[in-house]
Design a protein around this motif. Structure first.
Motif, PDB file in Angstrom:
ATOM      1  N   GLY A 119       0.995  -1.163   0.102  1.00 24.81           N
ATOM      2  CA  GLY A 119       0.124   0.004  -0.160  1.00 24.81           C
ATOM      3  C   GLY A 119       0.854   1.225   0.020  1.00 24.81           C
ATOM      4  N   PRO A 120       0.279   2.373  -0.092  1.00 20.23           N
ATOM      5  CA  PRO A 120       0.960   3.686  -0.184  1.00 20.23           C
ATOM      6  C   PRO A 120       1.756   3.953   1.287  1.00 20.23           C
ATOM      7  CG  PRO A 120      -1.411   3.971  -0.588  1.00 20.23           C
ATOM      8  CD  PRO A 120      -1.013   2.636  -0.364  1.00 20.23           C
ATOM      9  N   VAL A 121       3.035   4.215   1.335  1.00 21.29           N
ATOM     10  CA  VAL A 121       3.966   4.461   2.248  1.00 21.29           C
ATOM     11  C   VAL A 121       3.688   5.990   2.959  1.00 21.29           C
ATOM     12  CG1 VAL A 121       6.330   4.675   2.941  1.00 21.29           C
ATOM     13  CG2 VAL A 121       5.749   2.732   1.389  1.00 21.29           C
ATOM     14  N   ARG A 122       3.688   5.781   4.325  1.00 25.38           N
ATOM     15  CA  ARG A 122       3.326   7.035   4.821  1.00 25.38           C
ATOM     16  C   ARG A 122       4.275   7.290   6.083  1.00 25.38           C
ATOM     17  NH1 ARG A 122      -1.029   8.295   7.233  1.00 25.38           N
ATOM     18  NH2 ARG A 122      -1.188  10.609   7.016  1.00 25.38           N
ATOM     19  N   VAL A 123       5.157   8.312   6.065  1.00 26.47           N
ATOM     20  CA  VAL A 123       6.213   8.766   7.050  1.00 26.47           C
ATOM     21  C   VAL A 123       6.089   9.819   7.885  1.00 26.47           C
ATOM     22  CG1 VAL A 123       8.703   8.664   7.620  1.00 26.47           C
ATOM     23  CG2 VAL A 123       7.795   7.170   5.710  1.00 26.47           C
ATOM     24  N   TRP A 124       6.091   9.890   9.123  1.00 25.94           N
ATOM     25  CA  TRP A 124       5.985  11.004   9.802  1.00 25.94           C
ATOM     26  C   TRP A 124       7.383  11.646  10.427  1.00 25.94           C
ATOM     27  CZ3 TRP A 124       3.303  11.536  15.159  1.00 25.94           C
ATOM     28  CH2 TRP A 124       3.050  12.721  15.760  1.00 25.94           C
ATOM     29  N   SER A 125       7.707  12.943  10.158  1.00 27.19           N
ATOM     30  CA  SER A 125       8.927  13.366  10.740  1.00 27.19           C
ATOM     31  C   SER A 125       8.346  14.398  11.916  1.00 27.19           C
ATOM     32  CB  SER A 125       9.667  14.211   9.579  1.00 27.19           C
ATOM     33  OG  SER A 125      10.626  14.849  10.268  1.00 27.19           O
ATOM     34  N   ALA A 138      12.009  11.808   2.115  1.00 27.72           N
ATOM     35  CA  ALA A 138      11.436  11.834   0.610  1.00 27.72           C
ATOM     36  C   ALA A 138      12.358  11.155  -0.410  1.00 27.72           C
ATOM     37  CB  ALA A 138      10.940  13.180   0.281  1.00 27.72           C
ATOM     38  N   MET A 139      13.615  11.670  -0.171  1.00 30.80           N
ATOM     39  CA  MET A 139      14.664  11.118  -1.179  1.00 30.80           C
ATOM     40  C   MET A 139      14.741   9.778  -0.997  1.00 30.80           C
ATOM     41  SD  MET A 139      17.588  14.181  -0.798  1.00 30.80           S
ATOM     42  CE  MET A 139      17.089  15.683  -0.351  1.00 30.80           C
ATOM     43  N   ALA A 149       6.473   5.409  -5.487  1.00 30.19           N
ATOM     44  CA  ALA A 149       6.803   6.755  -4.912  1.00 30.19           C
ATOM     45  C   ALA A 149       5.878   7.843  -5.019  1.00 30.19           C
ATOM     46  CB  ALA A 149       8.293   7.100  -5.383  1.00 30.19           C
ATOM     47  N   THR A 150       5.210   7.852  -6.238  1.00 30.36           N
ATOM     48  CA  THR A 150       4.318   8.848  -6.361  1.00 30.36           C
ATOM     49  C   THR A 150       3.200   8.985  -5.374  1.00 30.36           C
ATOM     50  OG1 THR A 150       3.103   7.714  -8.044  1.00 30.36           O
ATOM     51  CG2 THR A 150       4.734   9.194  -8.908  1.00 30.36           C
ATOM     52  N   SER A 208       7.044  17.607  -3.543  1.00 33.61           N
ATOM     53  CA  SER A 208       5.835  17.168  -3.545  1.00 33.61           C
ATOM     54  C   SER A 208       5.213  16.177  -2.665  1.00 33.61           C
ATOM     55  CB  SER A 208       5.329  16.816  -5.102  1.00 33.61           C
ATOM     56  OG  SER A 208       6.242  15.742  -5.475  1.00 33.61           O
ATOM     57  N   LEU A 209       6.163  15.339  -2.146  1.00 28.20           N
ATOM     58  CA  LEU A 209       6.087  14.227  -1.338  1.00 28.20           C
ATOM     59  C   LEU A 209       5.649  14.706   0.304  1.00 28.20           C
ATOM     60  CD1 LEU A 209       6.816  12.622  -3.828  1.00 28.20           C
ATOM     61  CD2 LEU A 209       8.188  11.021  -2.098  1.00 28.20           C
TER      62      LEU A 209
END
Length: 288
Positions: A119-125, A138-139, A149-150, A208-209
């Protein structure tokens, strides 16, 4: 102690810097009140030896308002509990030490983890500062997710609104960027010219990410929703007491996917603070 000068010695041309003249008055009571206010507002524990830092950082705010006594500045804050000046007060006392791919060992672990994710990857900083950390995340996603990645997203939050403004701009001194691998620099940065000589801008495919949001980790409601594949909360817990750290870790838990990763700073150890997380590797945790 200094050596005494012998006969015929050159007179001392330099004076010590130990007792600089102060144009602003900071009393013990003022400093104690500042420590209490920043703890109540942001959970930051200011040690006794931070007095010089407090003076230098808040002095700009006093001069901005034409004040000479910290007590007058504090009275101004207390009279206006909803004033924008509270934001400036908090920003001034927040430390923003960061760099691209800081604590490098975390990013290969993140890369391996997201490649396996469904599924779509989500990361919290959670302590985004001026943006170097979320852009590094993001890189990493762009390098490892291919066409997926989009759909990926990085949520980046910080209490310091001035730092977030700089982060959104995505413009950094070239010296900061030169420390990265040449391939990354070419792929993810644009070199400034003319009026922007000496600067580098993050390319749109990276920005954009990332979504930047102002957020106080002590706030009763957070503007972020899980689940996240990973949470980066690095080098911010060291400013909180253990009770505050435990509360924040408890709130992180339901926002992580069952196999999600929590990344801590190099000087932080959560093992003795909360039973919600267990140590998986060097300053990397998973749900217990």
């Amino acid at each position: 102690m200094t050596q005494s000068q012998g006969p015929g010695a050159e007179p001392n041309q330099w004076s010590g810097l130990g007792h600089l003249e102060r144009d602003l008055i900071l009393t013990d009571e003022d400093f104690a009140q500042i420590r209490q206010l920043i703890y109540q507002r942001a959970g930051i524990v200011l040690a006794e030896h931070k007095r010089e830092m407090v003076y230098s950082r808040l002095a700009k705010r006093l001069r901005h308002h034409g004040l000479t006594r910290f007590s007058d500045y504090l009275a101004r804050l207390s009279r206006q509990p909803e004033a924008r000046e509270w934001e400036a007060f908090t920003n001034a006392l927040t430390t923003n030490l960061t760099a691209f791919f800081r604590e490098m060992h975390h990013f290969p672990l993140l890369a391996e983890h997201v490649r396996k994710a469904s599924g779509p990857v989500r990361v919290w900083s959670a302590a985004a500062s001026t943006g170097e950390e979320p852009y590094s995340i993001a890189m990493t996603l762009l390098e490892n997710l291919g066409s997926r990645a989009t759909e990926a997203r990085v949520v980046a939050t910080d209490i310091d609104t001035e730092a977030l403004t700089r982060a959104r701009a995505g413009v950094y001194p070239v010296e900061q960027v030169r420390k990265l691998e040449e391939e990354r620099v070419k792929r993810f940065f644009q070199k400034g010219r003319g009026a922007h000589e000496g600067l580098a801008r993050i390319r749109p495919e990276v920005t954009s990410l990332v979504e930047f949001l102002p957020m106080n980790l002590l706030a009763p409601q957070w503007p972020v929703k899980g689940p996240f594949d990973a949470i980066f909360c690095r080098n911010v817990m060291i400013y909180f007491d253990k009770e505050t750290q435990a509360r924040i870790l408890q709130r992180f838990a339901p926002l992580l996917k069952p196999d999600g990763l929590l990344f801590a700073g190099h000087s932080e150890n959560f093992s003795y603070i909360s039973k919600v997380f267990r140590l998986r590797g060097q300053t990397v945790y998973t749900l217990a």
